[in-house]
Design an enzyme around this catalytic site. Structure first.
Site, short mmCIF file in Angstrom:
data_model
loop_
_atom_site.label_atom_id
_atom_site.label_comp_id
_atom_site.label_asym_id
_atom_site.label_seq_id
_atom_site.Cartn_x
_atom_site.Cartn_y
_atom_site.Cartn_z
N CYS A 184 0.83 -1.21 0.00
CA CYS A 184 0.00 0.00 0.00
C CYS A 184 0.87 1.26 0.00
O CYS A 184 0.64 2.18 -0.78
CB CYS A 184 -0.93 -0.02 1.22
SG CYS A 184 -2.26 1.21 1.14
N CYS A 185 1.88 1.29 0.88
CA CYS A 185 2.81 2.44 0.89
C CYS A 185 3.50 2.59 -0.46
O CYS A 185 3.71 3.71 -0.93
CB CYS A 185 3.88 2.24 1.98
SG CYS A 185 3.33 2.49 3.67
N CYS B 8 -0.82 8.59 6.91
CA CYS B 8 -2.20 8.37 6.49
C CYS B 8 -3.09 8.18 7.72
O CYS B 8 -2.65 7.65 8.75
CB CYS B 8 -2.29 7.14 5.59
SG CYS B 8 -1.52 7.37 3.98
N CYS C 133 8.39 3.65 5.40
CA CYS C 133 7.43 3.35 4.34
C CYS C 133 8.10 3.09 3.00
O CYS C 133 7.46 2.74 2.03
CB CYS C 133 6.42 4.48 4.19
SG CYS C 133 7.21 6.05 3.81
N CYS D 40 -3.37 4.78 9.46
CA CYS D 40 -2.08 4.20 9.84
C CYS D 40 -1.34 5.03 10.90
O CYS D 40 -0.16 4.78 11.16
CB CYS D 40 -1.19 4.06 8.61
SG CYS D 40 -1.90 2.97 7.36
#
Length: 239
Positions: free
Chosen positions: A119-120, A203, A231, A206
């Site tokens: 996702c990162c 985010c 990340c 997170c």
């Protein structure tokens, strides 16, 4: 391929003492092919203020992952208005995000470190790489005491992770206290989540507020046990 040799970079690190000296050299030599990568945390707004005082046409870009807090958008707009600047907003590739979410779900990052890094990668690293491929240098708000990895960073580096462009870390030697002292003295807009126990902001799903005594980045990816979480935007300086 870097425009500068390792010896030249070492000499610059020895000769340029203050963040302003580092930024002035960077902007004098690399503008407009250098830009600040900003997430609009406390460190980044300090660097923005310094840059605007040196060259009001300095470039700033940000990575809008699509999962940011409203407070982050609020401070972006405040900064844009205060300095009368155009913030270059980078978004992730639509097809990559759609495919990732269809296969793994919207909250995939909670399921495994691999999913979180995926996702990162899609929401942050790929858009960053797209921007950096057009630049000769980039500026960060990194500070050495944030993680062990960052302890090894220098004010000016050759970024081997990104085709040898120059990476500038002007406040790498600053403390959290110095950062806030500068914000208050210069009346800089900042992310209001900082007032609610969020020293490091990523985010929304997170990031959480930290508890008393926790490290400043403990609220990032808080469900993972690795104490040196990154990340992927910044290389491991130990390698």
């Amino acid at each position: 391929m870097s425009k500068f040799t390792a010896d030249q970079i070492q000499q610059l690190n020895e000769n340029l003492k203050t963040p302003q000296e580092v930024l002035k050299w960077s902007l004098d030599n690399l503008h407009p092919r250098i830009a600040l990568a900003s997430s609009f945390g406390a460190e980044d707004v300090v660097v923005i203020d310094m840059m605007m005082k040196i060259n009001p046409k300095s470039r700033i870009f940000t990575l809008d992952t699509g999962r940011l807090n409203q407070e982050t958008y609020d401070v972006m707009d405040e900064i844009r208005k205060k300095y009368d600047i155009n913030i270059e907003v980078m978004f992730p590739d639509q097809n990559e995000v759609e495919q990732m979410v269809r296969v793994n779900g919207l909250n995939l990052f909670y399921n495994s470190p691999g999913n979180r890094k995926l996702c990162c990668g899609i929401r942050k690293v790929h858009p960053l790489n797209r921007m950096l491929s057009t630049l000769d240098g980039w500026i960060t708000g990194l500070r050495a005491d944030q993680t062990e990895v960052r302890l090894k960073a220098n004010k000016i580096e050759i970024d081997e992770q990104h085709n040898g462009i120059i990476k500038i870390n002007p406040i790498i030697e600053w403390t959290w206290e110095q950062t806030w002292d500068y914000i208050k003295k210069n009346n800089i807009p900042y992310n209001k989540l900082h007032d609610n126990g969020f020293p490091s902001i990523g985010c929304e799903p997170c990031t959480r507020a930290i508890k008393p005594g926790e490290p400043l980045r403990a609220g990032r990816w808080w469900w993972e046990s690795d104490s040196q979480k990154e990340c992927g935007l910044h290389a491991d300086h130990g390698k």
